[in-house]
Scaffold this motif. Structure first.
Motif, PDB file in Angstrom:
ATOM      1  N   THR A 225       0.840  -1.196   0.000  1.00  0.00           N
ATOM      2  CA  THR A 225       0.000   0.000   0.000  1.00  0.00           C
ATOM      3  C   THR A 225       0.868   1.235   0.000  1.00  0.00           C
ATOM      4  O   THR A 225       1.711   1.413   0.872  1.00  0.00           O
ATOM      5  N   PRO A 226       0.679   2.126  -0.972  1.00  0.00           N
ATOM      6  CA  PRO A 226       1.546   3.302  -1.055  1.00  0.00           C
ATOM      7  C   PRO A 226       1.314   4.250   0.084  1.00  0.00           C
ATOM      8  O   PRO A 226       0.221   4.398   0.589  1.00  0.00           O
ATOM      9  N   GLU A 349       5.469   2.789 -10.246  1.00  0.00           N
ATOM     10  CA  GLU A 349       5.284   3.687  -9.111  1.00  0.00           C
ATOM     11  C   GLU A 349       5.532   5.115  -9.585  1.00  0.00           C
ATOM     12  O   GLU A 349       6.500   5.382 -10.301  1.00  0.00           O
ATOM     13  N   ALA A 350       4.654   6.023  -9.181  1.00  0.00           N
ATOM     14  CA  ALA A 350       4.821   7.444  -9.520  1.00  0.00           C
ATOM     15  C   ALA A 350       4.944   8.245  -8.230  1.00  0.00           C
ATOM     16  O   ALA A 350       4.048   8.212  -7.379  1.00  0.00           O
ATOM     17  N   ARG A 351       6.080   8.935  -8.092  1.00  0.00           N
ATOM     18  CA  ARG A 351       6.314   9.765  -6.907  1.00  0.00           C
ATOM     19  C   ARG A 351       6.217  11.238  -7.305  1.00  0.00           C
ATOM     20  O   ARG A 351       6.781  11.658  -8.311  1.00  0.00           O
ATOM     21  N   GLY A 352       5.493  11.975  -6.499  1.00  0.00           N
ATOM     22  CA  GLY A 352       5.326  13.385  -6.819  1.00  0.00           C
ATOM     23  C   GLY A 352       4.768  14.148  -5.639  1.00  0.00           C
ATOM     24  O   GLY A 352       5.054  13.813  -4.478  1.00  0.00           O
ATOM     25  N   LEU A 365       1.840   7.022  -5.743  1.00  0.00           N
ATOM     26  CA  LEU A 365       0.802   6.076  -6.162  1.00  0.00           C
ATOM     27  C   LEU A 365       1.468   4.944  -6.927  1.00  0.00           C
ATOM     28  O   LEU A 365       2.510   5.117  -7.557  1.00  0.00           O
ATOM     29  N   ARG A 366       0.863   3.787  -6.839  1.00  0.00           N
ATOM     30  CA  ARG A 366       1.361   2.622  -7.568  1.00  0.00           C
ATOM     31  C   ARG A 366       0.266   2.137  -8.498  1.00  0.00           C
ATOM     32  O   ARG A 366      -0.917   2.178  -8.147  1.00  0.00           O
ATOM     33  N   THR A 381      -3.563   2.416  -6.896  1.00  0.00           N
ATOM     34  CA  THR A 381      -4.001   2.817  -5.557  1.00  0.00           C
ATOM     35  C   THR A 381      -3.007   3.801  -4.963  1.00  0.00           C
ATOM     36  O   THR A 381      -1.862   3.932  -5.416  1.00  0.00           O
ATOM     37  N   ALA A 382      -3.453   4.491  -3.953  1.00  0.00           N
ATOM     38  CA  ALA A 382      -2.595   5.365  -3.150  1.00  0.00           C
ATOM     39  C   ALA A 382      -3.259   5.517  -1.786  1.00  0.00           C
ATOM     40  O   ALA A 382      -4.433   5.179  -1.615  1.00  0.00           O
TER      41      ALA A 382
END
Length: 419
Positions: A225-226, A349-352, A365-366, A381-382
């Motif tokens: 879970t992110p 995975e997106a990090r921001g 979020l992944r 999900t995030a």
């Protein structure tokens, strides 16, 4: 000849109001405890029943003024005076009680639209906050006065019927023209049932939910879970060697993807352990992406916060208020990411950062991605911490009723220009 019984219209209105008033008094006692979905539902029903009592009482007054009724009972002057006072005080309670409740809703710090029984919109009174405290005091006094009047009214009717032998109940109990013992017992049972229904409706599930949470096993995949703030030293897992052996001329160039209609952006909050699901019906995404050019890929999602829909119009209006999303000052939430990583297979995975309610915080979020030609399917999900963004002010800031963590889930399809 004077009428010996009340009209059926008067009888019907009398008993409808009596049962609703009994239900309302008991429901008022249940308007206590921690904030929960059940308590919220009780408040909404309490408002609806109050307005119903007000409208029925006005109709009952009209019938009293324009339709003939039986003469007042004989007896000492003091008993006739007391009976008259009790009746008119009942009218005061049934009119002033709902009106002061209406004032309370209209002057509440959190503006929640009133929908009678979740369907019919009811306007707020155009008054200032200074009316709130006096209305609250009077509203509470009306509740206690109603309880006392109920006791006096029932005692007076029974006194006339059985101690004095006067057929009072026959004049008001439906279909009772002879002995009214059975009908009176049935009427008292109905009133008692209304009290019981008002006290038990929307039972609080907090304790059961807490027990369920403590007994529930760990959710499979929970570690994936992110988090709103990922660990600084977290690294993307290594990909399989076969996935890295991509022939140079088969690499996909960066492309701007267009999100197709029909996508879903949902959220789940937990209120005293009970999941409250909702979605945003209006959102847009600007996606420039290639699985082979992640360094240059970007994602920007803009969410119209006023489009939040949890299936309850009054709760949705609360979300728009200054205590939660404050859409007047901050109409949109924006997620922007430039750090997109491949986690292996079809997982990314997106990090921001997430800009929400005037606060900007790291968010991750992944998602899974399947590309078939120029069409892609995405789901992910995030999890965010609402308190980090100030979503939930005043009494809603605490996390004992509404959990801090809010889960986000999304799915959509997208297309890119044909290569």
């Amino acid at each position: 000849m004077p009428a010996q019984r009340y009209s059926y219209t008067a009888i019907t209105l009398h008993w409808l109001i009596a049962l609703l008033l009994a239900f309302q008094i008991a429901l008022g006692w249940a308007l206590e405890g921690n904030n929960s979905p059940e308590l919220f539902a009780r408040y909404q029903l309490h408002k609806s029943v109050g307005i119903t009592i007000l409208l029925l009482t006005l109709a009952r007054l009209a019938v009293r003024l324009f339709v003939s009724r039986p003469p007042a009972s004989d007896g000492p002057a003091w008993t006739r005076t007391l009976a008259s006072v009790v009746h008119w005080l009942f009218y005061l309670v049934m009119i002033l009680g709902p009106i002061t409740g209406w004032l309370l809703v209209s002057t509440a710090r959190v503006e929640v639209q009133t929908l009678l029984y979740g369907v019919i919109p009811w306007p707020h009174m155009p008054v200032g906050r200074s009316w709130h405290e006096p209305a609250e005091s009077i509203h509470g006094a009306m509740a206690w006065l109603a309880i006392g009047l109920f006791a006096l009214h029932i005692a007076g009717a029974l006194r006339h019927q059985w101690l004095l032998g006067k057929p009072e109940l026959q004049r008001m109990v439906p279909f009772a023209r002879g002995k009214a013992v059975g009908a009176a017992i049935g009427a008292l049972a109905l009133v008692g049932g209304a009290f019981a229904a008002g006290d038990s409706i929307y039972p609080d599930k907090k304790q059961a939910a807490a027990q369920q949470r403590s007994a529930a096993p760990a959710t499979p995949g929970a570690a994936a879970t992110p988090s709103a703030v990922p660990a600084a030293n977290e690294e993307a897992p290594e990909t399989d060697a076969a996935e890295e052996a991509v022939v140079e001329d088969t690499k996909q160039p960066l492309a701007d993807w267009t999100v197709a209609s029909g996508g879903r952006l949902g959220f789940t909050a937990r209120w005293n352990g009970e999941a409250i699901d909702g979605r945003f019906s209006r959102w847009r995404a600007a996606i420039r992406f290639s699985p082979d050019e992640l360094a240059g890929s970007t994602i920007r999602v803009t969410v119209d916060l006023a489009s939040a829909d949890t299936g309850d119009g009054q709760r949705d209006d609360s979300l728009k208020s200054s205590d939660f999303f404050d859409v007047g000052a901050h109409p949109n939430a924006i997620f922007s990411a430039r750090d997109i990583r491949h986690l292996g297979g079809d997982r990314y995975e997106a990090r921001g950062t997430l800009d929400l309610r005037g606060a900007s915080k790291p968010a991750t979020l992944r998602f899974t991605l399947q590309i078939d030609g120029d069409r892609a399917r995405v789901s992910g999900t995030a999890r965010i911490d609402r308190t980090a963004f100030g979503v939930g002010q005043g009494e809603w800031a605490a996390t004992d009723a509404i959990a801090a963590g809010v889960d986000i889930a999304f799915s959509f399809t997208a297309t890119r220009p044909a290569s």
